[in-house]
Design a protein around this motif. Structure first.
Motif, PDB file in Angstrom:
ATOM      1  N   LEU A  12       0.832  -1.202   0.000  1.00  0.00           N
ATOM      2  CA  LEU A  12       0.000   0.000   0.000  1.00  0.00           C
ATOM      3  C   LEU A  12       0.872   1.260   0.000  1.00  0.00           C
ATOM      4  N   GLY A  13       1.921   1.251   0.801  1.00  0.00           N
ATOM      5  CA  GLY A  13       2.834   2.400   0.848  1.00  0.00           C
ATOM      6  C   GLY A  13       3.533   2.619  -0.493  1.00  0.00           C
ATOM      7  N   ALA A  14       3.921   1.528  -1.140  1.00  0.00           N
ATOM      8  CA  ALA A  14       4.572   1.646  -2.443  1.00  0.00           C
ATOM      9  C   ALA A  14       3.596   2.230  -3.471  1.00  0.00           C
ATOM     10  N   LEU A  15       2.360   1.772  -3.442  1.00  0.00           N
ATOM     11  CA  LEU A  15       1.355   2.296  -4.380  1.00  0.00           C
ATOM     12  C   LEU A  15       1.078   3.779  -4.134  1.00  0.00           C
ATOM     13  N   VAL A  16       0.926   4.146  -2.881  1.00  0.00           N
ATOM     14  CA  VAL A  16       0.669   5.554  -2.543  1.00  0.00           C
ATOM     15  C   VAL A  16       1.874   6.415  -2.917  1.00  0.00           C
ATOM     16  N   GLY A  17       3.070   5.931  -2.599  1.00  0.00           N
ATOM     17  CA  GLY A  17       4.278   6.682  -2.955  1.00  0.00           C
ATOM     18  C   GLY A  17       4.424   6.844  -4.458  1.00  0.00           C
ATOM     19  N   ALA A  19       1.993   6.799  -6.695  1.00  0.00           N
ATOM     20  CA  ALA A  19       0.945   7.718  -7.153  1.00  0.00           C
ATOM     21  C   ALA A  19       1.310   9.162  -6.828  1.00  0.00           C
ATOM     22  N   LEU A  20       1.842   9.405  -5.647  1.00  0.00           N
ATOM     23  CA  LEU A  20       2.235  10.769  -5.277  1.00  0.00           C
ATOM     24  C   LEU A  20       3.389  11.276  -6.133  1.00  0.00           C
ATOM     25  N   SER A  21       4.303  10.396  -6.488  1.00  0.00           N
ATOM     26  CA  SER A  21       5.439  10.832  -7.308  1.00  0.00           C
ATOM     27  C   SER A  21       4.980  11.237  -8.701  1.00  0.00           C
ATOM     28  N   LEU A  22       3.848  10.684  -9.152  1.00  0.00           N
ATOM     29  CA  LEU A  22       3.329  11.035 -10.481  1.00  0.00           C
ATOM     30  C   LEU A  22       2.680  12.424 -10.501  1.00  0.00           C
ATOM     31  N   LEU A  23       2.574  13.068  -9.366  1.00  0.00           N
ATOM     32  CA  LEU A  23       2.063  14.440  -9.344  1.00  0.00           C
ATOM     33  C   LEU A  23       3.068  15.402  -9.971  1.00  0.00           C
ATOM     34  N   ASP A  24       4.335  15.019  -9.979  1.00  0.00           N
ATOM     35  CA  ASP A  24       5.386  15.842 -10.575  1.00  0.00           C
ATOM     36  C   ASP A  24       5.401  15.629 -12.088  1.00  0.00           C
TER      37      ASP A  24
END
Length: 103
Positions: A12-17, A19-24
């Motif tokens: 779950l942490g890897a998926l959230v991380g 997804a958040l990195s794709l905001l850049d």
């Protein structure tokens, strides 16, 4: 016996991380480029094989050239190492001859 939720939370942490990195924007562009390249090579494996073979040939050539140069340097070093005592002896003899001539 209790079940560990560690594995689930790691995923779950890897998926959230991710997804958040794709905001850049830059990260999204890099991911898109790499995905496009991977899809291209998946459709054209022969091109990938040819490019890898070219790189292998290039690096093999560089390795062979460097090996030859290193061998040449090693030979020159050994020649110099053998020549040094002879040169030293010649200098001593020349010095003695110069001193004898001076006297």
């Amino acid at each position: 016996m209790k079940k560990s939720k560690l594995g689930k939370f790691i995923v779950l942490g890897a998926l959230v991380g991710g997804a958040l990195s794709l905001l850049d924007r830059g990260t999204r562009e890099v991911v898109k480029e790499r995905t496009d390249r991977a899809l291209y090579y998946a459709k054209n494996p022969q091109i990938l094989k040819e490019e890898i073979e070219q790189q292998v040939e290039k690096w093999s050539s560089i390795y062979e050239q460097a090996s030859g140069e290193i061998s040449s340097f090693a030979e020159q070093f050994n020649d110099l190492k053998e020549l040094t005592p002879q040169v030293k002896q010649m200098v001593v003899e020349a010095k003695e001859a110069f001193i004898d001539q001076k006297e």
